[in-house]
Design an enzyme around this catalytic site. Sequence first.
Site, mmCIF file in Angstrom:
data_model
loop_
_atom_site.group_PDB
_atom_site.id
_atom_site.type_symbol
_atom_site.label_atom_id
_atom_site.label_comp_id
_atom_site.label_asym_id
_atom_site.label_seq_id
_atom_site.Cartn_x
_atom_site.Cartn_y
_atom_site.Cartn_z
ATOM 1 N N ASN A 24 50.788 47.437 37.197
ATOM 2 C CA ASN A 24 49.591 47.799 38.770
ATOM 3 C C ASN A 24 50.950 47.995 39.500
ATOM 4 O O ASN A 24 51.302 47.928 40.173
ATOM 5 C CB ASN A 24 49.275 45.924 39.669
ATOM 6 N N ARG B 297 46.384 48.785 35.716
ATOM 7 C CA ARG B 297 45.538 48.535 36.672
ATOM 8 C C ARG B 297 44.855 49.739 37.463
ATOM 9 O O ARG B 297 45.549 49.886 38.275
ATOM 10 C CB ARG B 297 45.414 46.838 37.203
ATOM 11 N N HIS C 129 36.653 44.749 42.556
ATOM 12 C CA HIS C 129 37.524 43.457 41.445
ATOM 13 C C HIS C 129 36.867 43.292 40.191
ATOM 14 O O HIS C 129 36.776 41.756 39.819
ATOM 15 C CB HIS C 129 37.115 41.899 42.581
ATOM 16 N N LEU D 237 37.503 35.433 45.997
ATOM 17 C CA LEU D 237 37.921 35.121 47.564
ATOM 18 C C LEU D 237 39.696 35.180 47.798
ATOM 19 O O LEU D 237 40.052 33.669 47.748
ATOM 20 C CB LEU D 237 37.355 34.147 49.094
ATOM 21 N N GLY E 101 41.616 40.162 50.007
ATOM 22 C CA GLY E 101 40.523 40.681 50.211
ATOM 23 C C GLY E 101 39.380 40.216 49.359
ATOM 24 O O GLY E 101 40.492 39.291 48.255
ATOM 25 N N ARG F 217 39.735 42.312 56.711
ATOM 26 C CA ARG F 217 38.606 43.183 56.953
ATOM 27 C C ARG F 217 37.903 42.795 56.983
ATOM 28 O O ARG F 217 37.663 41.696 57.345
ATOM 29 C CB ARG F 217 38.459 43.705 55.608
ATOM 30 N N GLU G 1 43.892 38.403 35.956
ATOM 31 C CA GLU G 1 43.319 39.736 35.816
ATOM 32 C C GLU G 1 44.349 40.044 34.841
ATOM 33 O O GLU G 1 44.512 41.198 34.056
ATOM 34 C CB GLU G 1 43.690 40.874 36.616
HETATM 35 P P1 ADP Z 1 45.095 39.036 47.403
HETATM 36 O O1 ADP Z 1 45.430 38.789 45.681
HETATM 37 O O2 ADP Z 1 43.617 40.000 47.308
HETATM 38 O O3 ADP Z 1 46.391 39.498 47.766
HETATM 39 P P2 ADP Z 1 44.925 36.658 47.292
HETATM 40 O O4 ADP Z 1 44.128 35.890 45.890
HETATM 41 O O5 ADP Z 1 46.186 36.020 46.766
HETATM 42 O O6 ADP Z 1 45.241 37.799 47.383
HETATM 43 O O7 ADP Z 1 44.947 35.568 47.654
HETATM 44 C C1 ADP Z 1 45.848 35.864 49.409
HETATM 45 C C2 ADP Z 1 44.976 34.178 50.056
HETATM 46 O O8 ADP Z 1 44.942 32.935 49.238
HETATM 47 C C3 ADP Z 1 45.821 34.158 51.255
HETATM 48 O O9 ADP Z 1 45.471 35.049 52.499
HETATM 49 C C4 ADP Z 1 45.707 32.728 51.067
HETATM 50 O O10 ADP Z 1 44.559 32.577 52.384
HETATM 51 C C5 ADP Z 1 44.677 31.872 49.979
HETATM 52 N N1 ADP Z 1 45.295 30.975 49.978
HETATM 53 C C6 ADP Z 1 46.399 31.215 48.463
HETATM 54 N N2 ADP Z 1 47.295 29.626 48.563
HETATM 55 C C7 ADP Z 1 46.174 28.315 49.139
HETATM 56 C C8 ADP Z 1 46.418 27.259 49.563
HETATM 57 N N3 ADP Z 1 47.132 26.597 48.854
HETATM 58 N N4 ADP Z 1 44.858 27.099 49.925
HETATM 59 C C9 ADP Z 1 44.436 27.365 50.819
HETATM 60 N N5 ADP Z 1 44.467 29.204 50.926
HETATM 61 C C10 ADP Z 1 45.338 29.224 49.582
#
Ligand code: ADP
Length: 395
Positions: free
Chosen positions: A6, A88, A177, A206, A209, A238, A383
């Site tokens: 990636n 990716r 996604h 969620l 992003g 965002r 992924e």
């Molecule tokens: P991306 O791949 O889009 O950067 P992720 O799927 O890794 O993001 O998600 C990141 C978000 O997940 C963080 O901003 C955080 O808010 C949330 N997160 C990660 N672990 C936890 C947890 N144990 N409890 C609550 N929220 C969490």
Amino acid sequence: MILIVNAGSSSIKFKLYSIEGKTPNALVEGLAERITVDGALTIKVGDQKHEFDDKMSDHLEAVTSILNRFKELEVIKNEEDIKGIGFRIVHGGDKVVKPVELTDEMKKVVEENIRLAPLHNPGALTAINAFESKMPKAKLVGCFDTSFHQTMPKEKFLYPTPYSWYEDHAVRKYGMHGISYDYITLKAAEMLNKKIDDVNLIICHLGNGASICCVKNGKSLDTTMGLTPLAGVMMGTRAGDIDSSIIQYISKETGMDLNQVTDALNKESGLLGVSGISSDMRDVTTAVEKGDERATLALDMYATRISDYIVKYANYLENKVDAIIFTAGVGENSAAAKKAVIDKVKLLNVTLDDTKNSQGYDDYLEISTPDSQVPIYKVRTDEELMICNTVLKFL
Ligand code: ADP
């Protein structure tokens, strides 16, 4: 072995799998970063973390460095141990509807779509070329974030803007996604013991992003992200959907130019913008527990926007929803966020089991009560594994 890549403009994230029988087994993961600046490489082999400050003036030097360190750490004997590489890639435009072998023609498609993903596709293309020159015998496969959504019908993907914007400038909804949605749809068919062509799902991916996908008969019918990832639900930083005239208005008010306004909508809005505390759901929910007003408002707005889409997508599915699925960082881990969302879904008779919502789990867990009209699940997305399995099929 199969390597998953990636790549961004200054970083390459990677994961190496060994294939035993047909089962991928993750061996090593790591990150080459600060490419073109100076260079930093982290490689994790099992629990052991190795750090190197190899100079990386471009992606080719980064790739050389990764492969040399693999050999030094005795992860591979030589480059030829790696039979396939899965990339990716964010944007495949409207031509790529499934994973592809990265021939010269397909690389051209990645290049053509730089205009639609200027921050993402260039890094991928540079990395593809770098790996290709170092490992000419490996099979190179591209998995695109947009391709899963190419099944959306025109009335869903078109914007009500002048038709020439679509015809001449490719303005339409593409969605993102897709690799995660593909993985979760396959997993859901397995969980629900149904044929993939029969599953109807509302998947909430969620992370930082965030987007939601309405899956009808195993295919994307609609999704919340649009031409770019800025559309749809409220995210970490965002804004998601807003009145588009705000852009011109705030530009006039503040003197910010179009790029600055778009930047603020991408990086200073969402949970961060409203709460004024953080883009991280953990920080926001901690502040909510302490009674912080703006954090409470931010979580409320976040949940409202997601529940609106859940109801809308249940309507698209004519209320025949096999499951509502939460995935990615927030969806997998934040019980508070899931509760806030489901509490606002009033048109469906859905209820969470609070104990299961907070309970630890491995792969997936049903978190609704037995009398919930639609079962609700939290599912861990993967992924890289999805890409690895795809490369395996090509091999
Ligand atoms: P991306 O791949 O889009 O950067 P992720 O799927 O890794 O993001 O998600 C990141 C978000 O997940 C963080 O901003 C955080 O808010 C949330 N997160 C990660 N672990 C936890 C947890 N144990 N409890 C609550 N929220 C969490």
